[in-house]
Design a protein around this motif. Sequence first.
Motif, PDB file in Angstrom:
ATOM      1  N   GLY A 284       0.622 -39.285 -46.256  1.00 40.71           N
ATOM      2  CA  GLY A 284       1.241 -39.145 -45.794  1.00 40.71           C
ATOM      3  C   GLY A 284       1.175 -37.591 -45.144  1.00 40.71           C
ATOM      4  O   GLY A 284       1.842 -37.657 -43.761  1.00 40.71           O
ATOM      5  N   SER A 285       1.144 -36.710 -45.871  1.00 43.94           N
ATOM      6  CA  SER A 285       0.579 -35.246 -45.161  1.00 43.94           C
ATOM      7  C   SER A 285      -0.278 -35.339 -44.101  1.00 43.94           C
ATOM      8  O   SER A 285      -0.264 -34.498 -42.585  1.00 43.94           O
ATOM      9  CB  SER A 285       0.794 -34.433 -46.453  1.00 43.94           C
ATOM     10  OG  SER A 285      -0.299 -34.771 -46.670  1.00 43.94           O
ATOM     11  N   ALA A 286      -1.531 -36.529 -43.895  1.00 43.99           N
ATOM     12  CA  ALA A 286      -2.679 -36.096 -43.524  1.00 43.99           C
ATOM     13  C   ALA A 286      -2.356 -36.555 -41.912  1.00 43.99           C
ATOM     14  O   ALA A 286      -2.957 -36.801 -40.292  1.00 43.99           O
ATOM     15  CB  ALA A 286      -3.839 -37.325 -43.826  1.00 43.99           C
ATOM     16  N   TYR A 287      -1.188 -37.796 -41.458  1.00 45.33           N
ATOM     17  CA  TYR A 287      -0.842 -38.208 -40.194  1.00 45.33           C
ATOM     18  C   TYR A 287       0.406 -36.946 -39.484  1.00 45.33           C
ATOM     19  O   TYR A 287       1.617 -36.243 -39.859  1.00 45.33           O
ATOM     20  CB  TYR A 287       0.194 -39.124 -40.465  1.00 45.33           C
ATOM     21  CG  TYR A 287      -0.267 -40.020 -40.993  1.00 45.33           C
ATOM     22  CD1 TYR A 287      -0.460 -41.218 -40.437  1.00 45.33           C
ATOM     23  CD2 TYR A 287      -0.700 -41.000 -42.564  1.00 45.33           C
ATOM     24  CE1 TYR A 287      -1.975 -42.545 -40.561  1.00 45.33           C
ATOM     25  CE2 TYR A 287      -0.920 -42.204 -43.491  1.00 45.33           C
ATOM     26  CZ  TYR A 287      -1.899 -42.939 -42.076  1.00 45.33           C
ATOM     27  OH  TYR A 287      -2.929 -43.675 -42.608  1.00 45.33           O
ATOM     28  N   ARG A 288      -0.420 -36.733 -38.262  1.00 41.18           N
ATOM     29  CA  ARG A 288       0.262 -35.859 -37.067  1.00 41.18           C
ATOM     30  C   ARG A 288       2.096 -36.635 -36.966  1.00 41.18           C
ATOM     31  O   ARG A 288       1.826 -37.911 -36.608  1.00 41.18           O
ATOM     32  CB  ARG A 288      -0.123 -35.292 -36.500  1.00 41.18           C
ATOM     33  CG  ARG A 288      -1.118 -34.814 -36.735  1.00 41.18           C
ATOM     34  CD  ARG A 288      -2.264 -34.290 -35.451  1.00 41.18           C
ATOM     35  NE  ARG A 288      -2.071 -35.264 -34.183  1.00 41.18           N
ATOM     36  CZ  ARG A 288      -2.667 -35.227 -32.781  1.00 41.18           C
ATOM     37  NH1 ARG A 288      -3.356 -34.119 -32.028  1.00 41.18           N
ATOM     38  NH2 ARG A 288      -2.762 -36.232 -32.362  1.00 41.18           N
ATOM     39  N   ILE A 289       2.311 -35.680 -36.747  1.00 44.69           N
ATOM     40  CA  ILE A 289       4.325 -36.591 -36.660  1.00 44.69           C
ATOM     41  C   ILE A 289       4.146 -36.818 -34.999  1.00 44.69           C
ATOM     42  O   ILE A 289       5.178 -37.793 -34.503  1.00 44.69           O
ATOM     43  CB  ILE A 289       5.149 -34.990 -36.201  1.00 44.69           C
ATOM     44  CG1 ILE A 289       6.443 -35.876 -36.473  1.00 44.69           C
ATOM     45  CG2 ILE A 289       4.843 -33.348 -35.012  1.00 44.69           C
ATOM     46  CD1 ILE A 289       6.613 -36.451 -37.251  1.00 44.69           C
ATOM     47  N   GLN A 290       3.008 -36.334 -34.313  1.00 47.84           N
ATOM     48  CA  GLN A 290       3.260 -36.927 -32.855  1.00 47.84           C
ATOM     49  C   GLN A 290       1.948 -37.836 -33.000  1.00 47.84           C
ATOM     50  O   GLN A 290       3.310 -38.942 -32.173  1.00 47.84           O
ATOM     51  CB  GLN A 290       1.454 -36.088 -32.071  1.00 47.84           C
ATOM     52  CG  GLN A 290       2.537 -34.654 -31.835  1.00 47.84           C
ATOM     53  CD  GLN A 290       2.287 -33.691 -32.660  1.00 47.84           C
ATOM     54  OE1 GLN A 290       1.670 -34.520 -33.948  1.00 47.84           O
ATOM     55  NE2 GLN A 290       2.167 -32.724 -31.975  1.00 47.84           N
ATOM     56  N   ASP A 291       1.778 -38.783 -33.600  1.00 46.61           N
ATOM     57  CA  ASP A 291       1.005 -39.535 -34.320  1.00 46.61           C
ATOM     58  C   ASP A 291       2.134 -40.976 -34.395  1.00 46.61           C
ATOM     59  O   ASP A 291       2.365 -42.338 -34.061  1.00 46.61           O
ATOM     60  CB  ASP A 291       0.184 -39.849 -35.100  1.00 46.61           C
ATOM     61  CG  ASP A 291      -0.997 -38.915 -35.010  1.00 46.61           C
ATOM     62  OD1 ASP A 291      -1.539 -38.530 -33.916  1.00 46.61           O
ATOM     63  OD2 ASP A 291      -1.812 -38.798 -36.309  1.00 46.61           O
ATOM     64  N   LEU A 292       3.775 -40.523 -34.082  1.00 44.05           N
ATOM     65  CA  LEU A 292       4.173 -41.920 -34.663  1.00 44.05           C
ATOM     66  C   LEU A 292       5.033 -42.181 -33.707  1.00 44.05           C
ATOM     67  O   LEU A 292       5.580 -43.380 -33.224  1.00 44.05           O
ATOM     68  CB  LEU A 292       5.836 -41.111 -35.286  1.00 44.05           C
ATOM     69  CG  LEU A 292       5.377 -41.048 -36.727  1.00 44.05           C
ATOM     70  CD1 LEU A 292       5.946 -39.857 -37.737  1.00 44.05           C
ATOM     71  CD2 LEU A 292       4.834 -42.069 -37.371  1.00 44.05           C
ATOM     72  N   PHE A 293       4.753 -41.562 -31.956  1.00 42.48           N
ATOM     73  CA  PHE A 293       5.103 -41.618 -30.822  1.00 42.48           C
ATOM     74  C   PHE A 293       4.464 -41.558 -30.174  1.00 42.48           C
ATOM     75  O   PHE A 293       4.169 -42.996 -28.981  1.00 42.48           O
ATOM     76  CB  PHE A 293       6.305 -40.457 -30.220  1.00 42.48           C
ATOM     77  CG  PHE A 293       6.854 -40.753 -31.270  1.00 42.48           C
ATOM     78  CD1 PHE A 293       8.508 -40.839 -30.937  1.00 42.48           C
ATOM     79  CD2 PHE A 293       7.189 -39.028 -32.252  1.00 42.48           C
ATOM     80  CE1 PHE A 293       9.795 -39.960 -32.182  1.00 42.48           C
ATOM     81  CE2 PHE A 293       7.704 -38.287 -33.091  1.00 42.48           C
ATOM     82  CZ  PHE A 293       9.081 -39.274 -32.837  1.00 42.48           C
ATOM     83  N   GLY A 294       2.977 -41.647 -30.144  1.00 43.13           N
ATOM     84  CA  GLY A 294       1.488 -41.736 -28.813  1.00 43.13           C
ATOM     85  C   GLY A 294       0.587 -42.291 -29.987  1.00 43.13           C
ATOM     86  O   GLY A 294      -0.210 -42.577 -29.336  1.00 43.13           O
ATOM     87  N   GLY A 295       0.725 -42.644 -31.447  1.00 39.60           N
ATOM     88  CA  GLY A 295      -0.182 -43.548 -31.361  1.00 39.60           C
ATOM     89  C   GLY A 295      -0.966 -42.833 -33.075  1.00 39.60           C
ATOM     90  O   GLY A 295      -0.882 -41.732 -32.532  1.00 39.60           O
ATOM     91  N   ILE A 296      -1.898 -43.998 -33.341  1.00 49.52           N
ATOM     92  CA  ILE A 296      -2.366 -43.328 -35.201  1.00 49.52           C
ATOM     93  C   ILE A 296      -3.844 -42.576 -34.457  1.00 49.52           C
ATOM     94  O   ILE A 296      -4.194 -43.715 -34.012  1.00 49.52           O
ATOM     95  CB  ILE A 296      -2.335 -44.299 -36.396  1.00 49.52           C
ATOM     96  CG1 ILE A 296      -1.082 -44.618 -36.724  1.00 49.52           C
ATOM     97  CG2 ILE A 296      -2.930 -43.274 -37.514  1.00 49.52           C
ATOM     98  CD1 ILE A 296      -0.149 -43.949 -37.150  1.00 49.52           C
ATOM     99  N   THR A 297      -4.196 -41.184 -35.090  1.00 48.42           N
ATOM    100  CA  THR A 297      -5.308 -41.033 -34.739  1.00 48.42           C
ATOM    101  C   THR A 297      -5.936 -40.289 -36.370  1.00 48.42           C
ATOM    102  O   THR A 297      -5.290 -40.374 -37.073  1.00 48.42           O
ATOM    103  CB  THR A 297      -4.933 -39.457 -33.796  1.00 48.42           C
ATOM    104  OG1 THR A 297      -4.440 -38.677 -34.241  1.00 48.42           O
ATOM    105  CG2 THR A 297      -4.462 -40.106 -32.635  1.00 48.42           C
ATOM    106  N   THR A 298      -7.091 -40.037 -36.185  1.00 51.03           N
ATOM    107  CA  THR A 298      -8.136 -39.761 -37.378  1.00 51.03           C
ATOM    108  C   THR A 298      -7.763 -37.975 -37.437  1.00 51.03           C
ATOM    109  O   THR A 298      -8.213 -37.782 -38.585  1.00 51.03           O
ATOM    110  CB  THR A 298      -9.170 -40.190 -37.127  1.00 51.03           C
ATOM    111  OG1 THR A 298      -9.992 -39.401 -35.769  1.00 51.03           O
ATOM    112  CG2 THR A 298      -9.960 -41.532 -37.135  1.00 51.03           C
ATOM    113  N   THR A 299      -7.426 -37.391 -36.034  1.00 52.27           N
ATOM    114  CA  THR A 299      -6.981 -35.958 -36.883  1.00 52.27           C
ATOM    115  C   THR A 299      -5.683 -35.579 -37.629  1.00 52.27           C
ATOM    116  O   THR A 299      -4.301 -36.378 -37.774  1.00 52.27           O
ATOM    117  CB  THR A 299      -6.363 -35.830 -35.593  1.00 52.27           C
ATOM    118  OG1 THR A 299      -7.105 -35.996 -34.344  1.00 52.27           O
ATOM    119  CG2 THR A 299      -6.360 -34.079 -35.467  1.00 52.27           C
ATOM    120  N   LYS A 300      -6.194 -34.962 -39.320  1.00 52.85           N
ATOM    121  CA  LYS A 300      -6.038 -34.126 -39.404  1.00 52.85           C
ATOM    122  C   LYS A 300      -5.038 -33.536 -39.635  1.00 52.85           C
ATOM    123  O   LYS A 300      -4.669 -32.525 -38.600  1.00 52.85           O
ATOM    124  CB  LYS A 300      -6.818 -34.212 -40.660  1.00 52.85           C
ATOM    125  CG  LYS A 300      -6.334 -33.966 -42.570  1.00 52.85           C
ATOM    126  CD  LYS A 300      -7.160 -33.065 -43.341  1.00 52.85           C
ATOM    127  CE  LYS A 300      -6.390 -33.025 -44.343  1.00 52.85           C
ATOM    128  NZ  LYS A 300      -7.407 -32.629 -45.946  1.00 52.85           N
TER     129      LYS A 300
END
Length: 214
Positions: free
Chosen positions: A33-49
């Motif tokens: 979970g620490s690899a997911y950005r906080i921005q991904d929760l609002f803009g969509g999941i990405t592969t960016t760590k």
Amino acid sequence: MMIRNVLGSAVALIGAAAAVYSPFQAWYDGRHGSAYRIQDLFGGITTTKAAVAGSILLPFAFAALLTVVGVLLRSRMMVALAGLVTLGFAVLWMVRQYQVSSSLALSSNGSGLGQGVANALGGGVLLLVGAALMNGRGSRRVQQQPAPQYAPEPAPVPYGQDPYTQDPSYAPYAQPEADTATFSSSDLPPELTAPDPSPSPPSPPSPPSPPNKD
């Protein structure tokens, strides 16, 4: 009340610890979970760590802080808010992840949802349970003292009139009338009767009768 507060606080702290620890576990396909950005929760999941400071750890750390403050202040509202924050962000991540993978299941080969999601959801539930168990601060009820009762004041008396003759009850210290019954000396016993202070003078002796001249 004390036992319920202690039990609720313990359950809430356990839930907060589980929520904070969940980002350091696998959430989906082995990705922590620490690899997911906080921005991904609002803009969509990405592969960016993401860095740990900018990951989804932030909302769970905030929920843990709310829990600690709520336990210290014995505030059920703050603990319940921490539970809602934890559950809200966990569900929001699941929605974003489903938009990408179209599946949120645990596969037999170990792929899919991981233990971190279960800890996040379980921590949020434990926070709500802890808030329900807590009694919060006891309100102190101030006992109202009854108002003193005062005797009604007498009506004012017009100027120039004697209040004691107008209304006998006006005199607060009026004495009862004395018994005016009269007693005579004949009502007393003989031993208590005083002698007459002015006795009558003795009667003069009768003159001698003249001698008989037969």
